[in-house]
Scaffold this motif. Sequence first.
Motif, PDB file in Angstrom:
ATOM      1  N   PHE A  71       0.796  -1.226   0.000  1.00 19.90           N
ATOM      2  CA  PHE A  71       0.000   0.000   0.000  1.00 19.90           C
ATOM      3  C   PHE A  71       0.831   1.281   0.000  1.00 19.90           C
ATOM      4  N   ILE A  72       2.148   1.171   0.169  1.00 18.95           N
ATOM      5  CA  ILE A  72       3.002   2.359   0.191  1.00 18.95           C
ATOM      6  C   ILE A  72       3.559   2.588  -1.210  1.00 18.95           C
ATOM      7  N   GLU A  73       3.216   3.752  -1.770  1.00 16.53           N
ATOM      8  CA  GLU A  73       3.574   4.053  -3.154  1.00 16.53           C
ATOM      9  C   GLU A  73       5.060   4.334  -3.339  1.00 16.53           C
ATOM     10  N   ASP A  74       5.677   5.000  -2.382  1.00 20.13           N
ATOM     11  CA  ASP A  74       7.078   5.404  -2.491  1.00 20.13           C
ATOM     12  C   ASP A  74       8.018   4.231  -2.207  1.00 20.13           C
ATOM     13  N   SER A  75       9.246   4.371  -2.664  1.00 19.41           N
ATOM     14  CA  SER A  75      10.289   3.449  -2.215  1.00 19.41           C
ATOM     15  C   SER A  75      10.624   3.859  -0.777  1.00 19.41           C
ATOM     16  N   TYR A  76      10.855   2.873   0.091  1.00 20.99           N
ATOM     17  CA  TYR A  76      11.142   3.198   1.481  1.00 20.99           C
ATOM     18  C   TYR A  76      12.042   2.130   2.089  1.00 20.99           C
ATOM     19  N   ILE A  77      12.615   2.480   3.215  1.00 19.29           N
ATOM     20  CA  ILE A  77      13.445   1.565   3.988  1.00 19.29           C
ATOM     21  C   ILE A  77      12.654   1.226   5.253  1.00 19.29           C
ATOM     22  N   MET A  78      12.458  -0.053   5.504  1.00 16.13           N
ATOM     23  CA  MET A  78      11.701  -0.488   6.674  1.00 16.13           C
ATOM     24  C   MET A  78      12.678  -0.880   7.778  1.00 16.13           C
ATOM     25  N   GLU A  79      12.401  -0.392   8.993  1.00 10.37           N
ATOM     26  CA  GLU A  79      13.239  -0.703  10.145  1.00 10.37           C
ATOM     27  C   GLU A  79      12.358  -1.098  11.326  1.00 10.37           C
ATOM     28  N   VAL A  80      12.813  -2.080  12.089  1.00  8.33           N
ATOM     29  CA  VAL A  80      12.184  -2.437  13.351  1.00  8.33           C
ATOM     30  C   VAL A  80      13.276  -2.327  14.406  1.00  8.33           C
ATOM     31  N   SER A  81      13.020  -1.542  15.444  1.00  5.74           N
ATOM     32  CA  SER A  81      14.060  -1.353  16.450  1.00  5.74           C
ATOM     33  C   SER A  81      13.467  -1.063  17.820  1.00  5.74           C
ATOM     34  N   SER A  82      14.359  -0.988  18.787  1.00  5.78           N
ATOM     35  CA  SER A  82      14.015  -0.586  20.146  1.00  5.78           C
ATOM     36  C   SER A  82      13.811   0.929  20.148  1.00  5.78           C
ATOM     37  N   PRO A  83      12.975   1.443  21.041  1.00  4.71           N
ATOM     38  CA  PRO A  83      12.807   2.892  21.105  1.00  4.71           C
ATOM     39  C   PRO A  83      14.027   3.611  21.681  1.00  4.71           C
ATOM     40  N   GLY A  84      14.952   2.879  22.271  1.00  4.59           N
ATOM     41  CA  GLY A  84      16.162   3.487  22.807  1.00  4.59           C
ATOM     42  C   GLY A  84      15.969   4.075  24.200  1.00  4.59           C
ATOM     43  N   LEU A  85      17.056   4.536  24.772  1.00  2.23           N
ATOM     44  CA  LEU A  85      17.020   5.068  26.139  1.00  2.23           C
ATOM     45  C   LEU A  85      16.184   6.327  26.253  1.00  2.23           C
ATOM     46  N   GLY A  86      16.346   7.247  25.330  1.00  3.78           N
ATOM     47  CA  GLY A  86      15.637   8.518  25.396  1.00  3.78           C
ATOM     48  C   GLY A  86      14.334   8.474  24.624  1.00  3.78           C
ATOM     49  N   ARG A  87      13.569   7.420  24.817  1.00  2.00           N
ATOM     50  CA  ARG A  87      12.344   7.219  24.051  1.00  2.00           C
ATOM     51  C   ARG A  87      11.344   8.346  24.266  1.00  2.00           C
ATOM     52  N   GLN A  88      10.706   8.714  23.174  1.00  2.00           N
ATOM     53  CA  GLN A  88       9.656   9.716  23.250  1.00  2.00           C
ATOM     54  C   GLN A  88       8.402   9.094  23.850  1.00  2.00           C
ATOM     55  N   LEU A  89       7.667   9.897  24.558  1.00  2.00           N
ATOM     56  CA  LEU A  89       6.412   9.475  25.163  1.00  2.00           C
ATOM     57  C   LEU A  89       5.298  10.107  24.333  1.00  2.00           C
ATOM     58  N   LYS A  90       4.705   9.320  23.448  1.00  2.29           N
ATOM     59  CA  LYS A  90       3.722   9.856  22.510  1.00  2.29           C
ATOM     60  C   LYS A  90       2.286   9.518  22.873  1.00  2.29           C
ATOM     61  N   LYS A  91       2.091   8.409  23.525  1.00  2.00           N
ATOM     62  CA  LYS A  91       0.739   7.937  23.798  1.00  2.00           C
ATOM     63  C   LYS A  91       0.461   7.979  25.297  1.00  2.00           C
ATOM     64  N   ASP A  92      -0.836   7.982  25.639  1.00  2.00           N
ATOM     65  CA  ASP A  92      -1.214   7.998  27.051  1.00  2.00           C
ATOM     66  C   ASP A  92      -0.613   6.827  27.818  1.00  2.00           C
ATOM     67  N   LYS A  93      -0.543   5.648  27.185  1.00  2.00           N
ATOM     68  CA  LYS A  93       0.021   4.488  27.879  1.00  2.00           C
ATOM     69  C   LYS A  93       1.494   4.717  28.215  1.00  2.00           C
ATOM     70  N   ASP A  94       2.226   5.474  27.355  1.00  2.00           N
ATOM     71  CA  ASP A  94       3.628   5.794  27.636  1.00  2.00           C
ATOM     72  C   ASP A  94       3.721   6.737  28.835  1.00  2.00           C
ATOM     73  N   LEU A  95       2.851   7.738  28.858  1.00  4.06           N
ATOM     74  CA  LEU A  95       2.851   8.691  29.966  1.00  4.06           C
ATOM     75  C   LEU A  95       2.468   7.998  31.273  1.00  4.06           C
ATOM     76  N   LYS A  96       1.459   7.146  31.232  1.00  2.00           N
ATOM     77  CA  LYS A  96       1.004   6.436  32.433  1.00  2.00           C
ATOM     78  C   LYS A  96       2.138   5.604  33.029  1.00  2.00           C
ATOM     79  N   ARG A  97       2.856   4.885  32.168  1.00  2.25           N
ATOM     80  CA  ARG A  97       3.954   4.038  32.614  1.00  2.25           C
ATOM     81  C   ARG A  97       5.111   4.869  33.177  1.00  2.25           C
ATOM     82  N   SER A  98       5.175   6.143  32.778  1.00  5.04           N
ATOM     83  CA  SER A  98       6.317   6.986  33.153  1.00  5.04           C
ATOM     84  C   SER A  98       6.032   7.942  34.307  1.00  5.04           C
TER      85      SER A  98
END
Length: 163
Positions: A71-98
């Motif tokens: 479904f993605i029209e453009d050429s792209y590079i797919m990556e799966v990774s850990s969020p890392g140490l300085g992970r962003q808190l984007k969702k309510d579940k992230d904020l709740k856990r933090s």
Amino acid sequence: MSKKEDYEKRAEALIEPIVAKNQFELVDVEYVKEGSNWFLRAFIDKPGGITVDDCELVSREFSDLLDKEDFIEDSYIMEVSSPGLGRQLKKDKDLKRSIGEEVEIKLYKGIKQMRKNKEVSVKEFSGFLTAFDESTVTIELEDESAMELQRKDIAMIRLAIPF
């Protein structure tokens, strides 16, 4: 809905069952352009942290589904990774856990504050996350005062990296 948001939403729907089956957590999916390349990134986590083998396991299944759905029209590079140490808190579940954790917050626009008898515009704050709701985030500052920030004004919030 923008093309970017549509791609992220569809990719999240594809990867979520893979992540759940392996008892991982899907932290975020993003579709971003960096330089001349598009990237589709999925960030996964689990208690104790994600390994390279975990990322490879999810990546293989996710890649097969992306190839099938196409479904993605453009050429792209797919990556799966850990969020890392300085992970962003984007969702309510992230904020709740933090709750209780030290966070760094960057605002889109500075807030006027007095510093050393001079009014300055401050865009970055750090403190301990004490509360949040759908429109605000509250942190406890170093002087133990509370600061409530509007979520719409927050460009980024992430866990502070201890040194």
